[in-house]
Structures are given as structure tokens and as C-alpha cells.
Scaffold this active site. Sequence first.
Site, PDB file in Angstrom:
ATOM      1  N   GLN A  21     -26.957  -4.190   3.557  1.00 15.76           N
ATOM      2  CA  GLN A  21     -28.142  -3.347   3.516  1.00 15.76           C
ATOM      3  C   GLN A  21     -28.816  -3.399   2.159  1.00 15.76           C
ATOM      4  O   GLN A  21     -30.043  -3.373   2.052  1.00 15.76           O
ATOM      5  CB  GLN A  21     -27.766  -1.907   3.872  1.00 15.76           C
ATOM      6  N   HIS A  77     -31.688  -5.941   1.320  1.00 16.36           N
ATOM      7  CA  HIS A  77     -33.086  -5.782   1.717  1.00 16.36           C
ATOM      8  C   HIS A  77     -34.017  -5.553   0.530  1.00 16.36           C
ATOM      9  O   HIS A  77     -35.110  -6.109   0.471  1.00 16.36           O
ATOM     10  CB  HIS A  77     -33.228  -4.594   2.674  1.00 16.36           C
ATOM     11  N   GLU A 108     -30.630   6.361   8.348  1.00 18.07           N
ATOM     12  CA  GLU A 108     -31.330   5.418   9.225  1.00 18.07           C
ATOM     13  C   GLU A 108     -30.310   4.668  10.073  1.00 18.07           C
ATOM     14  O   GLU A 108     -30.438   4.586  11.291  1.00 18.07           O
ATOM     15  CB  GLU A 108     -32.134   4.445   8.365  1.00 18.07           C
ATOM     16  N   HIS A 109     -29.300   4.106   9.418  1.00 20.87           N
ATOM     17  CA  HIS A 109     -28.195   3.429  10.112  1.00 20.87           C
ATOM     18  C   HIS A 109     -26.894   4.128   9.723  1.00 20.87           C
ATOM     19  O   HIS A 109     -26.629   4.314   8.534  1.00 20.87           O
ATOM     20  CB  HIS A 109     -28.064   1.965   9.682  1.00 20.87           C
ATOM     21  N   ASP A 138     -29.679  -5.122  13.782  1.00 21.73           N
ATOM     22  CA  ASP A 138     -30.884  -5.718  13.197  1.00 21.73           C
ATOM     23  C   ASP A 138     -31.430  -6.844  14.058  1.00 21.73           C
ATOM     24  O   ASP A 138     -32.636  -7.093  14.060  1.00 21.73           O
ATOM     25  CB  ASP A 138     -30.580  -6.265  11.796  1.00 21.73           C
ATOM     26  N   HIS A 176     -61.719  33.922  28.533  1.00 17.31           N
ATOM     27  CA  HIS A 176     -60.695  33.216  29.297  1.00 17.31           C
ATOM     28  C   HIS A 176     -60.477  33.896  30.651  1.00 17.31           C
ATOM     29  O   HIS A 176     -60.354  33.237  31.680  1.00 17.31           O
ATOM     30  CB  HIS A 176     -59.370  33.202  28.517  1.00 17.31           C
TER      31      HIS A 176
END
Length: 455
Positions: free
Chosen positions: A273, A276, A342-343, A376, A435
Site C-alpha cells: 500500500q 502507491h 479504506e482497506h 485491487d 398544504h
Amino acid sequence: MLSIDDLRGRVLDARALRDALPRAELDVEAALDVVRPICDDVRHRGAQALLELGERFDGVRPPRLRVRAEVLAASVERLDPDVRAALEVSIERARRVHRAQRREDVTTQVVPGGTVTERWVPVERVGLYVPGGLAVYPSSVVMNVVPAQEAGVGSLAVTSPPQRESSGVFAGYPHPTILAACALLGVDEVYAVGGAQAVAMFAYGVAADDATGTPAIEPADLVTGPGNVYVASAKRLLQGVIGIDAEAGPTEIAVLADDSADPEHVAADLISQAEHDPLAGSVLVTDSEELARAVVAAVERRVPETKHAERVRTALTGTQSGIVLVDDLDEGVRVVDAYAAEHLEVQTRDAAAVAARIRNAGAIFVGPYAPVSLGDYAAGSNHVLPTGGSAAYASGLSVQSFLRGIHVVDYSEAALRDVARHVVTLAQSEDLPGHGQAITARFGNEVPAPAGARA
């Protein structure tokens, strides 16, 4: 390289716990001052601005904004057969998972003669952003396009930054592998535009420009896909002009592990990770100090051997990465829920049972043979996921992201008559007499008695 934060014996409430955990700092608000003039320039100068901005920020002026059909065809012809086979597997698995997410219209009979139908309608046109900075992401083409197609979106366009390293027929266009992924998915509207200007292009559209050979680019209703801080900032700025999926921040992984986990597996996953982005977050949560020390040693040994060692080292030594020691797995579950990764990988005994207790994560990877990199590319799941703790309230990209639920209300006269008194009463309680009058106007300006009531 990885710092260790010992939370054992500490009692922290939810807010203090969130503050104590590693997290990347992403100042989307500060970037607004940079992206606002870019977006205004695209709005007013269209194609000319987009071409100039490509040259300014990507180091190359695209020959055309829209990638020509023959360039897309060439990208498939020249694609490495193994890469093609891998992409086709990724597409097939993603399509299988996302096809099962399709929604069916549901009609509920509230009363005799009164129904409410929830009708699911796809967004008419979407713009799909595929990053192309530090790495090339044909997999992100798959993850954006497949759910949009399975939702039934009628018009979709992909955009990705032009690459100055590309040459020949691909010179000034997005990476050839990204183009090939588009072609394999049947996407023929592809643009060589990246950054904040891409979001502005989809938000405002672009008028036809004969001088640059640019056909009209229709505005989109929704833009999806991850990007850098400037893409996230442009999404924030233009939300309302265009719908957005999320303001994606730097990618992140959390691993919840006990002493049964293999430290080599954990180290490899944290490094994967960190590869990235220098701002990527890699966090291990464990109740085993022995495992923590073994993972640190494995990381120290592995990082120099990786291709992007400097980038990985920067990410792993940043404040967004580290190891969190907890008293036990129960506390570990509480910590990862507070982190809302996220993961999230669960590498523990009875991993499936532990994973079932997790409430906050973009995607959960269970056991030693479900690493994040599987998701992924080829698990079938989507890798466009909520970041920065937003997994506590947001979901990853799915077919649902491209659908709108519309309630269709169908009441007969008798059904309206039956509930009219209640509607009028509630309207009066809110001091909105108009109304109520919209109801009584249908019954001689009187509040009707329910059907079957005594005169």
C-alpha cells in the site's frame, strides 16, 4: 521505520481514540485557492484552456483532447497478451459481482388504492476519472466503468492525464494500457485531461472548437474516481454543479492481526500500500508485541529491495503509518472501527468471525490468502473506496453509485380521502395552511370524512 504506539492499558473514548491513530493529512480546503482559477479558466476558455493546462501540469500538450478511435484500436493491438488476459479476468470478475448489485423496482401498497413505488433510474451521463501520476491504473478503468455499465448508464466518458513519456501514435495521450482497458470495455469516449481541469470539463462541458479540432463535450451529471488533492478539491468546489462520488484522499491499509499472523505477509501487505504514494497510510493493529517487532524487522529488510523504495520509506515513516499495540482483539476491533480504513485485512484466528464484527471499513479482506492487492485487481470487488475515516459513513463505488431512487406516488380519490384529515392536521401544525388547502381543494374545500365514516 514503522513507529510503535502502545495503547495497552489506556482507556480512550471514541474521539480520543480517533485522534490517537495515524492518519494522512490532506488539506483539501487549502488546495481550493489553486483549483478555483483552473476551473474558472476551463469554464470560460474550454478546449484552449484544457490543452494549455495539460502542457503546464503534465508536461505535454495533447494532440487532441479526445483520443482518436484509431489510437484506441492500436492500444489493444499492441497490448501485451498477458496483460490483456489479466485485464479480461479482472473485467469478468468485476462484472459478475457488480451485476448482482442491480436493483429492482419495488411497489408497496400502503392502503387499498394507494401505492408508493421506488423506481431505480441510472444517471444519464457520467465522467470517470482515472489517475495517471506516480503510477498507471488500468485497473481503475475497470473499477469505474463496470459498475456504471451494469447500472445501465447510457453515456459515459473516461479521462486520464496525458503522458509525456508516451511516444509514436500514443504521444500526448493517456497511458496505452489505460486506453486498452477502455477499448476492451467498449468505451470510445476517452479524453487526455487530468487534474482539477478534468473535473471542470465534466462539470461545465466544452463547446466545439474548430481551431483545436475539439468536438463538443457534453457536461456530465456525476464524476467518479480517485485522484490527488487537486482532484479532490475540484470535486468539493464543483459539487452541486456536478455530482461526486467522494473526495478521495491518500490510500490506506489497516491490518488487524494476532500472534497467528505471518509477519512476512503483514510486512509485504503494508509495503504494497505504501508503494502507491508518499502519503499512503499503512497501519498494523495487534495485541502481539512479538508480531509487531517481527513485522518491523521484515519491513526493514524488504523495503530496500522494492522498486519504489524511497516512496515506500517516506510513506512508512510518515505520521500516517505505524503499529498500534492493544490489550486484546476486542480492543483491536474497537481501534480498527475507529480508524475506519479504506482497506482492512483481518489476519487472526477465526478471521471470518472477527471480520463479521467490524462495522467500519471500505473493504474487508479475510485471512492470510485475501491480501488487498487481490481486491485491487481480481477479487471482483471494487477498489474505489472511502478514505480518511469516511468508511464510517460512506461506501465504495458500486452499481448503486450510478442509480437514483425515485418514489412514484399513486393514490386514488378514495385513498386520498381516507388520509386527508391527517394531512390537513399536520399541515396546520406546521403553519403551512396552503398544504392543507391543496388537499381540501379536491373535496369542495372541505376536509372529507374517511370512507365508511358515519355522516
